[in-house]
Design a protein around this motif. Sequence first.
Motif, short mmCIF file in Angstrom:
data_model
loop_
_atom_site.label_atom_id
_atom_site.label_comp_id
_atom_site.label_asym_id
_atom_site.label_seq_id
_atom_site.Cartn_x
_atom_site.Cartn_y
_atom_site.Cartn_z
N UNK A 19 0.95 -1.15 0.02
CA UNK A 19 -0.08 0.00 -0.09
C UNK A 19 0.88 1.34 -0.11
N UNK A 46 -7.46 11.92 4.19
CA UNK A 46 -8.13 10.83 4.87
C UNK A 46 -9.62 10.69 4.98
N UNK A 71 -13.37 3.64 1.70
CA UNK A 71 -12.51 3.22 2.94
C UNK A 71 -13.69 2.92 3.83
N UNK B 254 -3.99 9.56 9.39
CA UNK B 254 -4.90 8.72 8.62
C UNK B 254 -5.43 7.97 9.59
N UNK B 255 -6.59 7.30 9.11
CA UNK B 255 -7.38 6.49 9.84
C UNK B 255 -7.09 5.12 9.39
N UNK B 298 -3.92 -3.47 9.70
CA UNK B 298 -4.17 -4.01 8.18
C UNK B 298 -3.32 -3.32 7.18
N UNK B 299 -3.16 -2.09 7.52
CA UNK B 299 -1.99 -1.47 6.63
C UNK B 299 -2.62 -0.47 5.55
N UNK B 300 -3.97 -0.17 5.26
CA UNK B 300 -4.40 0.71 4.18
C UNK B 300 -5.33 1.68 5.10
N UNK B 301 -5.91 2.78 4.60
CA UNK B 301 -6.68 3.64 5.10
C UNK B 301 -8.12 3.04 5.19
N UNK B 302 -8.84 3.18 6.29
CA UNK B 302 -10.28 2.30 6.50
C UNK B 302 -10.72 3.15 7.61
N UNK B 303 -12.21 3.25 7.47
CA UNK B 303 -13.02 3.53 8.62
C UNK B 303 -14.10 2.35 8.78
N UNK B 304 -13.72 1.08 8.39
CA UNK B 304 -14.62 0.00 8.52
C UNK B 304 -14.04 -0.38 9.76
N UNK B 306 -13.57 -3.32 11.31
CA UNK B 306 -13.54 -4.74 11.07
C UNK B 306 -12.36 -4.84 10.13
N UNK B 308 -9.30 -7.50 8.41
CA UNK B 308 -9.07 -8.50 6.94
C UNK B 308 -8.37 -9.82 7.31
N UNK B 310 -5.82 -11.36 5.59
CA UNK B 310 -4.50 -11.43 5.82
C UNK B 310 -3.77 -11.25 7.04
N UNK B 415 1.12 3.85 8.43
CA UNK B 415 0.78 2.46 8.68
C UNK B 415 2.06 1.59 9.06
#
Lengths: 100, 417
Positions: A19, A46, A71, B254-255, B298-304, B306, B308, B310, B415
């Motif tokens: 990434x 973001x 996202x 970053x989130x 997990x290593x990528x921007x996310x707002x979920x 939950x 993954x 891997x 990250x």
Amino acid sequence: MIRLDCPHCGPRDQTEFNYGGDGRIERPGDDASLTAWNDFVYTRDNPRGPHVELWQHTAGCRQWIKVARDTLTHEIIAVGTMGDDIEAKIADPDRGGVEA
Amino acid sequence: MTHYSVFSLLKNTLGGHKGWPRAWRDPEPKARYDVIVVGGGGHGLATAYYLAKNHGITNVAVLERGYLGGGNVGRNTTIVRSNYELPGNTEFYEHSLKLWEGLSQDLNYNVMFSQRSVINLAHSDGQMDAYARRGNRMRINGIDSELLSRDEVREKAPYLSFENARFPIYGGLSQPRGGTARHDAVAWGFARAADLRGVDLIQNCEVTGFIREGGRVTGVETTRGTIMAGKVGLAVAGSTTELTRKVGLDLPIESHVLQAFVSEGLKPMIDQVITFGAGHFYISQSDKGGLVFGGDLDGYNTYAQRGNLPLIEDVMTEGVAMIPALSRLRLLRHWGGIMDMSMDGSPIIDKTPIDGLYLNTGWCYGGFKATPGSGWCFAHTIARDEPSPYNTRLRLDRFARGHTIDEKGSGPVPKKH
Ligand SMILES: Cc1cc2nc3c(=O)[nH]c(=O)nc-3n(C[C@H](O)[C@H](O)[C@H](O)COP(=O)(O)OP(=O)(O)OC[C@H]3O[C@@H](n4cnc5c(N)ncnc54)[C@H](O)[C@@H]3O)c2cc1C
Ligand SMILES: [Zn+2]
């Protein structure tokens, strides 16, 4: 598992990729202000929603690609090469991406 | 409200535990507060408590979009430590650890703070040298540390894989005063103690925008109406940039999602917090007996909220390399929380360039241990309009000034922190 449709290799698992973060940032010119350089290095949008980002297909073609991904839902909205106009792909109703 | 003590326990035991009153009120929001704290996680609740306790500011509301403690404060792996090296982090986290040491008495609430020690394992001679340096640096800063030989580690944790072909254990660095605390109790303890001092805790109240007069922030729009405020402090962890965006404030944040795991319950096995030195894995045992552990983002921007698969595989692989017996265990639950990752891996507790708006963010995965210190410092910053001695270096403008606090030395890549 997120799957990215590499424009060079086809759909592959996220574990083949590295990434690279926000893909909308542009490197400022050498004579740009310190503020512009600060923003380039440290400031990120973001968003909670569609995000254009860079991924490198390290375990495949080793090319950097552009991915538009939501996202919040992990939906892959569009994928393109570094030269592609990803914003146009996002706007295109017949998007080329593969679902997460 | 009842003062919790052995006498109140006895009295209520005799009454069949039917007489306990609720732990905090459920008030309607007032039209105006002196200070509004956005976010009812550990940091927001602690901020409100210290505003009332240390600064006599009691006309305060904490606005929480869900329920108190439903965010990261109730999702973390509960590790508390202050084993940092860099100025900025050392004084702040040690101040926080000192507050932890008196917290249950101070709050009149048992936060189950257990100083069972945190041991970082070393897997090579080079790593032992690096730990010796880090331990010395901690001691110079008045923080406890102890370099452990392989035999000393073996005595404490005989089940570790000492002869692992790739990652043999050479020894470790311990912080004896580190440990764990009961995460929910921390949220509830601060909530109850803040409420007792007059703070209004308003749940199901999402802040959706800001009221501004001549540039100054003078209130917030919420799902429960407009509420005016003398000052507004943000303590919303992974949601920070969604709010600062509304006032045009750009941040180095970053989130990202961090996952955690708990196994089925076991008899006492792991007496400390132990971390793997050849990757990123940390484990402890809860009082219920479950093994609580986690690893990388997990290593990528996310707002979920939950994670993954891997990353789950990665965490399990590291865990089994360190403690082979883990392979026989069943996983009971796993979950994720959204981290406010900063560009240098260190937090921000500061005023913002916008009058009336204060910022508490950038906690990465280390914000639980910071809870009392963060609340203490943020309350000071809001009340006095200047940082306390413990957060003078945790300023927002440190990035532009070139004074980042990059403990890991991994550069502006969230990250990796
Ligand atoms: C899996 C995991 C493991 C972790 N392990 C550790 C550990 O071992 N040790 C450690 O020190 N730290 C750990 N952390 C980090 C720590 O949990 C966080 O840094 C810390 O809890 C963040 O501060 P908080 O408690 O205030 O956040 P939260 O509890 O997330 O509080 C923020 C609150 O703001 C609310 N909110 C958001 N937007 C709005 C809005 N618009 N209006 C109103 N309210 C809003 C949210 O609902 C939430 O309740 C871990 C985190 C996770 C997810
Ligand atoms: Zn490819």
